[in-house]
Write a protein that holds these residues in place. Structure first.
Motif, short mmCIF file in Angstrom:
data_model
loop_
_atom_site.label_atom_id
_atom_site.label_comp_id
_atom_site.label_asym_id
_atom_site.label_seq_id
_atom_site.Cartn_x
_atom_site.Cartn_y
_atom_site.Cartn_z
N LYS A 125 -19.21 14.04 -23.31
CA LYS A 125 -19.32 12.67 -24.16
C LYS A 125 -20.23 12.06 -23.60
O LYS A 125 -20.90 11.33 -24.40
N TYR A 126 -20.45 12.49 -22.39
CA TYR A 126 -21.70 12.06 -21.24
C TYR A 126 -23.04 12.83 -21.15
O TYR A 126 -23.66 12.72 -21.01
N SER A 127 -22.93 13.82 -22.03
CA SER A 127 -23.77 14.62 -21.92
C SER A 127 -24.45 15.18 -20.90
O SER A 127 -25.25 15.92 -21.24
N HIS A 128 -23.72 15.98 -20.27
CA HIS A 128 -23.51 16.87 -18.93
C HIS A 128 -23.29 17.86 -19.56
O HIS A 128 -22.78 18.29 -20.34
N SER A 129 -24.25 18.77 -19.44
CA SER A 129 -24.32 20.34 -19.65
C SER A 129 -23.96 20.89 -18.74
O SER A 129 -23.23 22.86 -19.05
N ARG A 130 -24.08 21.25 -17.06
CA ARG A 130 -23.88 22.65 -16.50
C ARG A 130 -22.55 22.57 -15.57
O ARG A 130 -21.80 21.60 -15.43
N PHE A 131 -21.46 23.25 -15.93
CA PHE A 131 -20.46 23.29 -15.57
C PHE A 131 -19.90 24.56 -14.64
O PHE A 131 -19.71 25.61 -15.71
N LEU A 132 -18.96 24.90 -13.80
CA LEU A 132 -19.23 26.29 -13.18
C LEU A 132 -17.20 25.64 -12.82
O LEU A 132 -16.98 25.02 -12.14
N LEU A 133 -16.80 26.30 -13.49
CA LEU A 133 -14.78 25.94 -13.38
C LEU A 133 -14.10 27.66 -12.06
O LEU A 133 -15.20 28.68 -12.92
N VAL A 134 -14.18 27.15 -11.12
CA VAL A 134 -12.97 28.03 -10.41
C VAL A 134 -12.23 28.63 -10.78
O VAL A 134 -11.14 26.93 -10.84
N THR A 135 -11.26 29.05 -10.89
CA THR A 135 -9.83 29.86 -11.66
C THR A 135 -9.13 30.42 -11.05
O THR A 135 -8.94 30.24 -9.71
N ILE A 175 -18.75 21.37 -10.70
CA ILE A 175 -18.09 22.20 -10.21
C ILE A 175 -16.40 21.82 -10.25
O ILE A 175 -16.64 20.71 -9.45
N SER A 176 -15.49 22.28 -10.10
CA SER A 176 -14.39 22.33 -10.24
C SER A 176 -13.38 23.34 -9.03
O SER A 176 -13.73 24.81 -10.26
N THR A 177 -12.77 22.78 -9.08
CA THR A 177 -11.93 23.74 -8.02
C THR A 177 -10.03 23.26 -8.31
O THR A 177 -10.00 23.60 -7.46
N MET A 178 -10.26 22.14 -9.36
CA MET A 178 -9.22 21.41 -9.36
C MET A 178 -8.02 22.74 -9.44
O MET A 178 -8.11 23.44 -10.41
N GLY A 179 -6.84 22.50 -8.74
CA GLY A 179 -5.24 23.04 -8.97
C GLY A 179 -4.18 22.79 -9.28
O GLY A 179 -4.29 21.12 -8.26
#
Length: 158
Positions: A48-58, A22-26
């Motif tokens: 690159k490291y075959s991670h699959s699940r990602f939730l992006l907070v924009t 999960i990223s809330t980077m800003g």
């Protein structure tokens, strides 16, 4: 900048492959904006490291919701929204199983359990960070892969 990407890639290489990212980077008040390039580097490392699940907070106003931002909002924080929109585009073209969440204006405060998720409609408003966290958890427990949501709390005021 390149050294930062290398450090990020090394950090991602240490994560379990089944972890939910999960990223809330800003870039609020940052000297160097990370909204796009930071997310681009993170997405690349996760692939690159075959991670699959990602939730992006924009943010509201990103991507196809740009047209709903007022001229004042575009002038005030349009640059950050444009950067976040680029991050969304990079993510959507990646191999990751993504979900994007676009909250309204962020407030400090407790969960209210009144935050609302919506898709493909014009919304405006604010929401507490705690309520965004609750809705993020809800999305991760649902079949939200490949989906974009926005969220506001109609009972919250700024």
């Amino acid at each position: 900048m390149q050294q930062t990407a290398i450090k990020l890639t090394n950090a991602v290489s240490q994560l379990p492959r089944d972890v939910i990212n999960i990223s809330t980077m800003g870039s609020f008040r940052a000297d160097i904006p990370v909204d796009y390039i930071g997310h681009r580097n993170l997405i690349n490392a996760l692939e690159k490291y075959s991670h699959s699940r990602f939730l992006l907070v924009t943010s509201l106003g990103c991507g196809d919701s740009w047209k709903y931002l007022s001229e004042r909002a575009k002038q005030g924080f349009g640059s950050a929204v444009r950067e976040k929109s680029l991050a969304e585009a990079w993510l959507k073209s990646s191999s990751l199983n993504f979900t994007i969440l676009r909250p309204g204006g962020l407030l400090d405060g407790a969960m209210t359990n009144n935050g609302e998720l919506s898709q493909e409609v014009e919304v405006h408003g604010v929401i507490t960070r705690a309520e965004v966290a609750r809705l993020t958890h809800k999305l991760l427990e649902s079949s939200s892969v490949g989906e974009i949501y926005q969220c506001v709390d109609p009972t919250a005021t700024d």
